[in-house]
Design a protein around this motif. Structure first.
Motif, PDB file in Angstrom:
ATOM      1  N   ALA A 122       0.826  -1.208   0.000  1.00 26.80           N
ATOM      2  CA  ALA A 122       0.000   0.000   0.000  1.00 26.80           C
ATOM      3  C   ALA A 122       0.863   1.263   0.000  1.00 26.80           C
ATOM      4  O   ALA A 122       0.610   2.211  -0.755  1.00 26.80           O
ATOM      5  CB  ALA A 122      -0.931  -0.002   1.212  1.00 26.80           C
ATOM      6  N   LEU A 123       1.902   1.272   0.849  1.00 31.04           N
ATOM      7  CA  LEU A 123       2.775   2.444   0.916  1.00 31.04           C
ATOM      8  C   LEU A 123       3.522   2.657  -0.401  1.00 31.04           C
ATOM      9  O   LEU A 123       3.652   3.793  -0.884  1.00 31.04           O
ATOM     10  CB  LEU A 123       3.786   2.278   2.052  1.00 31.04           C
ATOM     11  CG  LEU A 123       3.343   2.687   3.452  1.00 31.04           C
ATOM     12  CD1 LEU A 123       4.475   2.459   4.445  1.00 31.04           C
ATOM     13  CD2 LEU A 123       2.914   4.149   3.489  1.00 31.04           C
ATOM     14  N   ALA A 124       4.007   1.575  -0.989  1.00 29.27           N
ATOM     15  CA  ALA A 124       4.755   1.686  -2.238  1.00 29.27           C
ATOM     16  C   ALA A 124       3.867   2.200  -3.375  1.00 29.27           C
ATOM     17  O   ALA A 124       4.376   2.769  -4.351  1.00 29.27           O
ATOM     18  CB  ALA A 124       5.348   0.328  -2.614  1.00 29.27           C
ATOM     19  N   THR A 125       2.564   2.025  -3.242  1.00 25.18           N
ATOM     20  CA  THR A 125       1.632   2.467  -4.279  1.00 25.18           C
ATOM     21  C   THR A 125       1.160   3.899  -4.058  1.00 25.18           C
ATOM     22  O   THR A 125       1.105   4.697  -5.007  1.00 25.18           O
ATOM     23  CB  THR A 125       0.406   1.528  -4.322  1.00 25.18           C
ATOM     24  OG1 THR A 125       0.834   0.190  -4.565  1.00 25.18           O
ATOM     25  CG2 THR A 125      -0.551   1.955  -5.426  1.00 25.18           C
ATOM     26  N   TYR A 126       0.846   4.250  -2.812  1.00 20.90           N
ATOM     27  CA  TYR A 126       0.195   5.532  -2.550  1.00 20.90           C
ATOM     28  C   TYR A 126       1.118   6.608  -1.988  1.00 20.90           C
ATOM     29  O   TYR A 126       0.765   7.790  -2.018  1.00 20.90           O
ATOM     30  CB  TYR A 126      -0.971   5.318  -1.579  1.00 20.90           C
ATOM     31  CG  TYR A 126      -2.143   4.608  -2.212  1.00 20.90           C
ATOM     32  CD1 TYR A 126      -3.049   5.303  -3.012  1.00 20.90           C
ATOM     33  CD2 TYR A 126      -2.345   3.241  -2.038  1.00 20.90           C
ATOM     34  CE1 TYR A 126      -4.119   4.655  -3.609  1.00 20.90           C
ATOM     35  CE2 TYR A 126      -3.404   2.586  -2.624  1.00 20.90           C
ATOM     36  CZ  TYR A 126      -4.300   3.298  -3.412  1.00 20.90           C
ATOM     37  OH  TYR A 126      -5.355   2.656  -4.005  1.00 20.90           O
ATOM     38  N   HIS A 127       2.276   6.241  -1.477  1.00 18.63           N
ATOM     39  CA  HIS A 127       3.170   7.254  -0.910  1.00 18.63           C
ATOM     40  C   HIS A 127       3.802   8.082  -2.025  1.00 18.63           C
ATOM     41  O   HIS A 127       4.023   7.600  -3.134  1.00 18.63           O
ATOM     42  CB  HIS A 127       4.265   6.577  -0.075  1.00 18.63           C
ATOM     43  CG  HIS A 127       4.975   7.497   0.843  1.00 18.63           C
ATOM     44  ND1 HIS A 127       6.089   8.215   0.462  1.00 18.63           N
ATOM     45  CD2 HIS A 127       4.746   7.832   2.136  1.00 18.63           C
ATOM     46  CE1 HIS A 127       6.508   8.947   1.473  1.00 18.63           C
ATOM     47  NE2 HIS A 127       5.719   8.740   2.507  1.00 18.63           N
ATOM     48  N   ASP A 128       4.089   9.349  -1.714  1.00 16.10           N
ATOM     49  CA  ASP A 128       4.624  10.259  -2.734  1.00 16.10           C
ATOM     50  C   ASP A 128       6.031   9.897  -3.179  1.00 16.10           C
ATOM     51  O   ASP A 128       6.410  10.165  -4.330  1.00 16.10           O
ATOM     52  CB  ASP A 128       4.620  11.704  -2.200  1.00 16.10           C
ATOM     53  CG  ASP A 128       3.217  12.239  -2.004  1.00 16.10           C
ATOM     54  OD1 ASP A 128       2.300  11.735  -2.683  1.00 16.10           O
ATOM     55  OD2 ASP A 128       3.034  13.148  -1.164  1.00 16.10           O
ATOM     56  N   SER A 129       6.837   9.306  -2.284  1.00 16.93           N
ATOM     57  CA  SER A 129       8.231   9.027  -2.650  1.00 16.93           C
ATOM     58  C   SER A 129       8.661   7.580  -2.460  1.00 16.93           C
ATOM     59  O   SER A 129       9.623   7.129  -3.077  1.00 16.93           O
ATOM     60  CB  SER A 129       9.177   9.936  -1.854  1.00 16.93           C
ATOM     61  OG  SER A 129       9.008   9.722  -0.461  1.00 16.93           O
ATOM     62  N   LEU A 130       7.962   6.837  -1.613  1.00 16.06           N
ATOM     63  CA  LEU A 130       8.319   5.432  -1.413  1.00 16.06           C
ATOM     64  C   LEU A 130       7.778   4.580  -2.565  1.00 16.06           C
ATOM     65  O   LEU A 130       6.669   4.796  -3.049  1.00 16.06           O
ATOM     66  CB  LEU A 130       7.750   4.921  -0.085  1.00 16.06           C
ATOM     67  CG  LEU A 130       8.400   5.457   1.183  1.00 16.06           C
ATOM     68  CD1 LEU A 130       7.638   4.971   2.419  1.00 16.06           C
ATOM     69  CD2 LEU A 130       9.868   5.039   1.275  1.00 16.06           C
ATOM     70  N   ASN A 131       8.580   3.600  -2.980  1.00 18.05           N
ATOM     71  CA  ASN A 131       8.171   2.680  -4.036  1.00 18.05           C
ATOM     72  C   ASN A 131       8.855   1.339  -3.809  1.00 18.05           C
ATOM     73  O   ASN A 131       9.606   1.175  -2.851  1.00 18.05           O
ATOM     74  CB  ASN A 131       8.508   3.252  -5.418  1.00 18.05           C
ATOM     75  CG  ASN A 131       9.962   3.669  -5.517  1.00 18.05           C
ATOM     76  OD1 ASN A 131      10.876   2.862  -5.348  1.00 18.05           O
ATOM     77  ND2 ASN A 131      10.195   4.971  -5.762  1.00 18.05           N
TER      78      ASN A 131
END
Length: 262
Positions: free
Chosen positions: A203-212
Motif C-alpha cells: 500500500a505504501l509503495a503504491t500511494y506514498h509520494d516518494s516510497l516505491n
C-alpha cells in the motif's frame, strides 16, 4: 520500559544498558533471512512458559509420547529463558531471533548460562563484550525488541496483596481462568490481513509520494508502520482541507497534520 519515540524511529537503534544496541529489523534483513524466520523470531520473543509447555506437548504427541501433567501453578513458576536455553537447538533459534534486532554477533556462554553480545579480545588479550543477555534481563530485551517491531509487549502482571494464603489461591485461580477465557475469545479471530506487513508495504509503495518498490526495503519495520499511520492521517487531513476550502467552517484544525500519534 518505554523506548523513546526517536530511538524507535532511527535506523541504528537504542542503547540498552548492560545489553547493547537494539534496533528495529530492516526489511532487507527480513528478505535475506526469510519472513517465516522473522515471524518465528517474534513468537520466541512473545513466548511464555505456558506457550513453551503447550508446544512441547504437541511435539511429544507427534512423537507418540506424553508429557507428565503439570499444574498451572507449576507452569507459572517456570522461567522462559531457562526453558529456551536448555537445548542447543532452541539456543540457536534465540540467537537467530536476536539477529534481527542486534547487529553485533551473539554467542551463548554455557558456563554462566547467558548470551554474549559482540564477544572479543582487546589488544592486551582481555575478554570484552558489549553486553550480556540472561534470565534477569530477558524480559527487558524482549520488551524493547517487540517495541522496535511495532508490537505491544505483554502487560506485566501486577502484584496483589492478599490477607491470607487462602484468599491468594482463590484470586490466582480466578485470574488464571479469566486469562484462559480471554484467550479462547481471541482464538477464533484471525489477524486482519489489511494490517499484515506485506500488505502495508504494498500500500505504501503504491500511494506514498516518494516510497516505491525500489526504495522501501531500506526502511525498518517500525519506520514502515509509522509512515503507514502517518499516511492514513494525511489522507484524512487532505479530505478535511478540501472540504474546508470549498465549504469553510469553524472547526477546521490547520495544525492537525503534525499532531503526535498516540
Amino acid at each position: 520500559m518505554k523506548v523513546p519515540y526517536f530511538e524507535l524511529l532511527n535506523p541504528i537503534g537504542f542503547q540498552v544498558e548492560t545489553v547493547g544496541r537494539i534496533h528495529s529489523p530492516r526489511l532487507k534483513d527480513i528478505c535475506m533471512k526469510g519472513y517465516n524466520t522473522y515471524q518465528y523470531a517474534l513468537s520466541l520473543l512473545l513466548m511464555t512458559p505456558k506457550d513453551f509447555v503447550e508446544r512441547l506437548k504437541l511435539l511429544l504427541k507427534h512423537g507418540g509420547q506424553e508429557m507428565p501433567n503439570i499444574t498451572p501453578e507449576e507452569i507459572d513458576q517456570l522461567d522462559v529463558f531457562t526453558l529456551l536455553t536448555l537445548e542447543e537447538g532452541t539456543r540457536t533459534d534465540v540467537i537467530s531471533a536476536l539477529g534481527f534486532f542486534i547487529s553485533e554477533p551473539v554467542e551463548y556462554e554455557p558456563t554462566h548460562q547467558c548470551f554474549l553480545v559482540n564477544p572479543a579480545k582487546d589488544e592486551a588479550g582481555a575478554f570484552t563484550v558489549d553486553g550480556v543477555i540472561n534470565a534477569k534481563n530477558w524480559t527487558l530485551v524482549c520488551d524493547v525488541c517487540l517495541q522496535c517491531a511495532y508490537i505491544d509487549p505483554p502487560k506485566e502482571k501486577k502484584e496483589h496483596k492478599y490477607k491470607d494464603e487462602r484468599t491468594r489461591k482463590k484470586f490466582e485461580e480466578f485470574y488464571r481462568k479469566k486469562a484462559e477465557y480471554e484467550k479462547k475469545q481471541r482464538g477464533g479471530k484471525k489477524a486482519d490481513p489489511d494490517y499484515e506487513l506485506a500488505n502495508i508495504i504494498s500500500a505504501l509503495a503504491t500511494y506514498h509520494d516518494s516510497l516505491n518498490m525500489a526504495n522501501i526495503w531500506d526502511l525498518t519495520v517500525y519506520q514502515v508502520h509509522d509512515t503507514f499511520n502517518r499516511q492514513r492521517i494525511k489522507q484524512v487531513n487532505d479530505i478535511s482541507d478540501f472540504n474546508y476550502s470549498v465549504w469553510g467552517g469553524k472547526d477546521h484544525q490547520v495544525d492537525s497534520w503534525f499532531k503526535k500519534m498516540s
